[in-house]
Scaffold this motif. Structure first.
Motif, PDB file in Angstrom:
ATOM      1  N   ALA A  54      -8.920 -53.864   1.368  1.00  0.00           N
ATOM      2  CA  ALA A  54      -8.574 -53.760   2.891  1.00  0.00           C
ATOM      3  C   ALA A  54      -7.828 -52.491   3.222  1.00  0.00           C
ATOM      4  O   ALA A  54      -7.699 -51.695   4.182  1.00  0.00           O
ATOM      5  CB  ALA A  54      -8.103 -55.018   3.397  1.00  0.00           C
ATOM      6  N   ALA A  55      -7.079 -52.139   1.818  1.00  0.00           N
ATOM      7  CA  ALA A  55      -6.263 -51.045   2.077  1.00  0.00           C
ATOM      8  C   ALA A  55      -6.983 -49.609   2.023  1.00  0.00           C
ATOM      9  O   ALA A  55      -6.065 -48.654   2.022  1.00  0.00           O
ATOM     10  CB  ALA A  55      -5.039 -51.241   1.148  1.00  0.00           C
ATOM     11  N   GLN A  56      -8.128 -49.725   1.678  1.00  0.00           N
ATOM     12  CA  GLN A  56      -8.902 -48.382   1.173  1.00  0.00           C
ATOM     13  C   GLN A  56      -9.353 -47.790   2.661  1.00  0.00           C
ATOM     14  O   GLN A  56      -9.699 -48.440   3.506  1.00  0.00           O
ATOM     15  CB  GLN A  56     -10.016 -48.775   0.318  1.00  0.00           C
ATOM     16  N   LYS A  57      -9.528 -46.665   2.751  1.00  0.00           N
ATOM     17  CA  LYS A  57     -10.149 -45.812   3.605  1.00  0.00           C
ATOM     18  C   LYS A  57     -11.714 -45.954   3.331  1.00  0.00           C
ATOM     19  O   LYS A  57     -12.159 -45.023   2.510  1.00  0.00           O
ATOM     20  CB  LYS A  57      -9.444 -44.713   4.153  1.00  0.00           C
ATOM     21  N   LEU A  58     -12.472 -46.599   3.868  1.00  0.00           N
ATOM     22  CA  LEU A  58     -13.960 -46.547   3.398  1.00  0.00           C
ATOM     23  C   LEU A  58     -14.835 -46.478   4.684  1.00  0.00           C
ATOM     24  O   LEU A  58     -14.479 -46.949   5.810  1.00  0.00           O
ATOM     25  CB  LEU A  58     -14.093 -48.006   2.908  1.00  0.00           C
ATOM     26  N   PRO A  59     -16.046 -46.348   4.358  1.00  0.00           N
ATOM     27  CA  PRO A  59     -17.056 -46.226   5.482  1.00  0.00           C
ATOM     28  C   PRO A  59     -17.681 -47.979   5.856  1.00  0.00           C
ATOM     29  O   PRO A  59     -18.574 -48.381   5.389  1.00  0.00           O
ATOM     30  CB  PRO A  59     -18.284 -45.374   4.965  1.00  0.00           C
ATOM     31  N   TRP A  60     -16.751 -48.474   6.470  1.00  0.00           N
ATOM     32  CA  TRP A  60     -16.998 -49.805   6.974  1.00  0.00           C
ATOM     33  C   TRP A  60     -18.229 -50.295   7.389  1.00  0.00           C
ATOM     34  O   TRP A  60     -18.674 -51.158   7.188  1.00  0.00           O
ATOM     35  CB  TRP A  60     -15.909 -50.433   7.467  1.00  0.00           C
ATOM     36  N   ASP A  61     -18.742 -49.176   8.041  1.00  0.00           N
ATOM     37  CA  ASP A  61     -20.138 -49.467   8.938  1.00  0.00           C
ATOM     38  C   ASP A  61     -21.154 -49.365   8.033  1.00  0.00           C
ATOM     39  O   ASP A  61     -22.375 -49.822   8.289  1.00  0.00           O
ATOM     40  CB  ASP A  61     -20.229 -48.392  10.074  1.00  0.00           C
ATOM     41  N   LYS A  62     -20.959 -48.938   6.929  1.00  0.00           N
ATOM     42  CA  LYS A  62     -22.127 -49.048   5.735  1.00  0.00           C
ATOM     43  C   LYS A  62     -21.830 -50.111   4.484  1.00  0.00           C
ATOM     44  O   LYS A  62     -22.598 -50.084   3.586  1.00  0.00           O
ATOM     45  CB  LYS A  62     -22.115 -47.554   5.122  1.00  0.00           C
ATOM     46  N   ILE A  63     -20.890 -50.843   4.770  1.00  0.00           N
ATOM     47  CA  ILE A  63     -20.702 -52.258   3.993  1.00  0.00           C
ATOM     48  C   ILE A  63     -21.137 -53.311   4.416  1.00  0.00           C
ATOM     49  O   ILE A  63     -20.874 -53.778   5.707  1.00  0.00           O
ATOM     50  CB  ILE A  63     -19.153 -52.342   3.540  1.00  0.00           C
ATOM     51  N   HIS A  64     -21.763 -54.023   3.480  1.00  0.00           N
ATOM     52  CA  HIS A  64     -22.483 -55.562   4.109  1.00  0.00           C
ATOM     53  C   HIS A  64     -21.973 -56.491   2.929  1.00  0.00           C
ATOM     54  O   HIS A  64     -22.045 -56.619   2.083  1.00  0.00           O
ATOM     55  CB  HIS A  64     -24.006 -55.502   4.260  1.00  0.00           C
ATOM     56  N   VAL A  65     -21.363 -57.568   3.796  1.00  0.00           N
ATOM     57  CA  VAL A  65     -20.681 -58.426   2.889  1.00  0.00           C
ATOM     58  C   VAL A  65     -21.470 -60.050   3.047  1.00  0.00           C
ATOM     59  O   VAL A  65     -21.457 -60.248   4.107  1.00  0.00           O
ATOM     60  CB  VAL A  65     -19.227 -58.662   3.471  1.00  0.00           C
ATOM     61  N   ARG A  86     -11.798 -63.245   5.070  1.00  0.00           N
ATOM     62  CA  ARG A  86     -11.496 -62.440   6.394  1.00  0.00           C
ATOM     63  C   ARG A  86      -9.998 -62.338   6.733  1.00  0.00           C
ATOM     64  O   ARG A  86      -9.561 -61.217   7.112  1.00  0.00           O
ATOM     65  CB  ARG A  86     -11.907 -63.437   7.823  1.00  0.00           C
ATOM     66  N   THR A  87      -9.061 -63.332   6.137  1.00  0.00           N
ATOM     67  CA  THR A  87      -7.668 -63.156   6.139  1.00  0.00           C
ATOM     68  C   THR A  87      -7.249 -61.915   5.243  1.00  0.00           C
ATOM     69  O   THR A  87      -6.353 -61.217   5.699  1.00  0.00           O
ATOM     70  CB  THR A  87      -6.951 -64.365   5.883  1.00  0.00           C
ATOM     71  N   ALA A  88      -7.768 -62.141   4.190  1.00  0.00           N
ATOM     72  CA  ALA A  88      -7.237 -60.962   3.177  1.00  0.00           C
ATOM     73  C   ALA A  88      -7.897 -59.524   3.282  1.00  0.00           C
ATOM     74  O   ALA A  88      -7.270 -58.388   2.999  1.00  0.00           O
ATOM     75  CB  ALA A  88      -7.715 -61.438   1.647  1.00  0.00           C
ATOM     76  N   TRP A  89      -9.024 -59.592   4.119  1.00  0.00           N
ATOM     77  CA  TRP A  89      -9.802 -58.188   3.883  1.00  0.00           C
ATOM     78  C   TRP A  89     -10.273 -58.057   5.299  1.00  0.00           C
ATOM     79  O   TRP A  89      -9.963 -57.149   6.061  1.00  0.00           O
ATOM     80  CB  TRP A  89     -10.651 -58.019   2.801  1.00  0.00           C
ATOM     81  N   LEU A  90     -11.374 -58.536   5.647  1.00  0.00           N
ATOM     82  CA  LEU A  90     -12.384 -58.344   6.580  1.00  0.00           C
ATOM     83  C   LEU A  90     -11.612 -58.110   8.137  1.00  0.00           C
ATOM     84  O   LEU A  90     -12.139 -57.279   9.005  1.00  0.00           O
ATOM     85  CB  LEU A  90     -13.430 -59.325   6.886  1.00  0.00           C
ATOM     86  N   ASP A  91     -10.548 -59.073   8.451  1.00  0.00           N
ATOM     87  CA  ASP A  91     -10.019 -58.933   9.780  1.00  0.00           C
ATOM     88  C   ASP A  91      -9.212 -58.035   9.842  1.00  0.00           C
ATOM     89  O   ASP A  91      -8.606 -57.546  10.853  1.00  0.00           O
ATOM     90  CB  ASP A  91      -9.447 -60.269  10.048  1.00  0.00           C
ATOM     91  N   ARG A  92      -8.771 -57.198   8.671  1.00  0.00           N
ATOM     92  CA  ARG A  92      -7.771 -56.296   8.688  1.00  0.00           C
ATOM     93  C   ARG A  92      -8.657 -54.663   8.652  1.00  0.00           C
ATOM     94  O   ARG A  92      -7.777 -53.824   8.780  1.00  0.00           O
ATOM     95  CB  ARG A  92      -7.125 -56.257   7.508  1.00  0.00           C
ATOM     96  N   VAL A  93      -9.892 -54.808   8.801  1.00  0.00           N
ATOM     97  CA  VAL A  93     -10.394 -53.410   8.751  1.00  0.00           C
ATOM     98  C   VAL A  93     -11.684 -53.589  10.154  1.00  0.00           C
ATOM     99  O   VAL A  93     -11.908 -54.401  10.691  1.00  0.00           O
ATOM    100  CB  VAL A  93     -11.049 -52.987   7.454  1.00  0.00           C
ATOM    101  N   ASP A  94     -12.045 -52.213  10.328  1.00  0.00           N
ATOM    102  CA  ASP A  94     -13.095 -52.057  11.476  1.00  0.00           C
ATOM    103  C   ASP A  94     -14.499 -52.243  10.890  1.00  0.00           C
ATOM    104  O   ASP A  94     -15.285 -51.389  11.232  1.00  0.00           O
ATOM    105  CB  ASP A  94     -12.879 -50.827  12.059  1.00  0.00           C
ATOM    106  N   ILE A  95     -14.778 -53.199  10.208  1.00  0.00           N
ATOM    107  CA  ILE A  95     -16.276 -53.394   9.748  1.00  0.00           C
ATOM    108  C   ILE A  95     -16.888 -54.177  10.871  1.00  0.00           C
ATOM    109  O   ILE A  95     -16.267 -55.157  11.552  1.00  0.00           O
ATOM    110  CB  ILE A  95     -16.112 -54.312   8.426  1.00  0.00           C
ATOM    111  N   PRO A  96     -17.973 -53.660  11.427  1.00  0.00           N
ATOM    112  CA  PRO A  96     -18.810 -54.104  12.250  1.00  0.00           C
ATOM    113  C   PRO A  96     -19.179 -55.599  12.007  1.00  0.00           C
ATOM    114  O   PRO A  96     -19.471 -56.243  10.985  1.00  0.00           O
ATOM    115  CB  PRO A  96     -20.357 -53.471  12.454  1.00  0.00           C
TER     116      PRO A  96
END
Length: 240
Positions: A54-65, A86-96
């Protein structure tokens, strides 16, 4: 199958190595195919890994979980693997939102939910029934009974070889889980295992011969690469 085993000095080093591997595979997948697919594991060990991602700058729109398994509880239940991620990662970033492929658990029928998740995966990967699409990374943990995902010793889920998803069973409680053939279709399977309590199970998993149904992690033999990342507490006595 290419198998690699690494024993790291401690859990901090274990998480750092796991992060490095995932970021490398993410970068390669996005360059080659424009997206990265990863199936997450539950439990306590990967939580700091998810926080580090979650602390990385990544192309979140290209990542599927996706999730390799899920307890049959609501998404807001304290035991939910989805909630932890979600608590640790997904809710902290702008992933669609559409890139988060959570396991359905609200049908009051685990078999129905398993079928729904399988259909969702087939639609996402454009795969036909009976085909096993390949995720870029399947992240796994291992219990002290050698279970992985929700593939527990001597349970019916270990007999399912023609489906992507099935119903697992833990002490009478249903779970939704990847089948081992679906896990084995992945490009990379990464086990992240910590703790001295895992040593007896690891000894059986790495033994030249043992009962696969008693030690389900032995069934994980992917067509791609298999990476075991262990902290020293788990791997100290392992001959690799």
């Amino acid at each position: 199958m290419k198998k690699t085993v690494e024993v790291l000095p401690d859990q901090t080093a274990l998480i750092a190595r796991s992060l490095d591997l995932i970021l490398t595979k993410l970068d390669t997948a996005i360059k080659q195919q424009g997206r990265f697919t990863i199936a997450l594991s539950g439990g306590s060990t990967p939580k700091p890994l998810y926080e580090a991602i979650a602390a990385q700058k990544l192309p979140w729109d290209k990542i599927h979980v996706f999730w390799g398994d899920e307890r049959y509880v609501s998404p807001d239940h304290p035991d939910s693997n989805e909630l932890m991620a979600r608590t640790a990662w997904l809710d902290r970033v702008d992933i669609p939102a559409e890139n988060i492929h959570a396991v359905p658990t609200l049908d009051n029928n685990p078999a129905v939910s398993a079928a729904k998740y399988e259909q969702h995966l087939q639609a996402f990967f454009n795969s036909a029934p009976g085909e096993f699409p390949a995720l870029d990374v399947v992240l796994l943990g291992m219990g002290d009974d050698a279970h992985t995902a929700s593939l527990f010793p001597h349970t019916e889920a270990l007999q399912v070889r023609d489906r992507l998803i099935t119903v697992g069973n833990k002490d009478g409680n249903p779970r939704i889980t990847f089948t081992y053939p679906f896990i084995n279709a992945a490009h990379s399977v990464i086990f992240v295992v910590a703790g001295a309590n895992k040593r007896p199970a690891l000894a059986q998993v790495f033994a030249p011969s043992a009962d696969d149904l008693a030690y389900p992690s032995r069934l994980i033999r992917p067509q791609g690469e298999l990476l075991w990342l262990l902290d020293a507490a788990a791997g100290a006595e392992l001959s690799v």
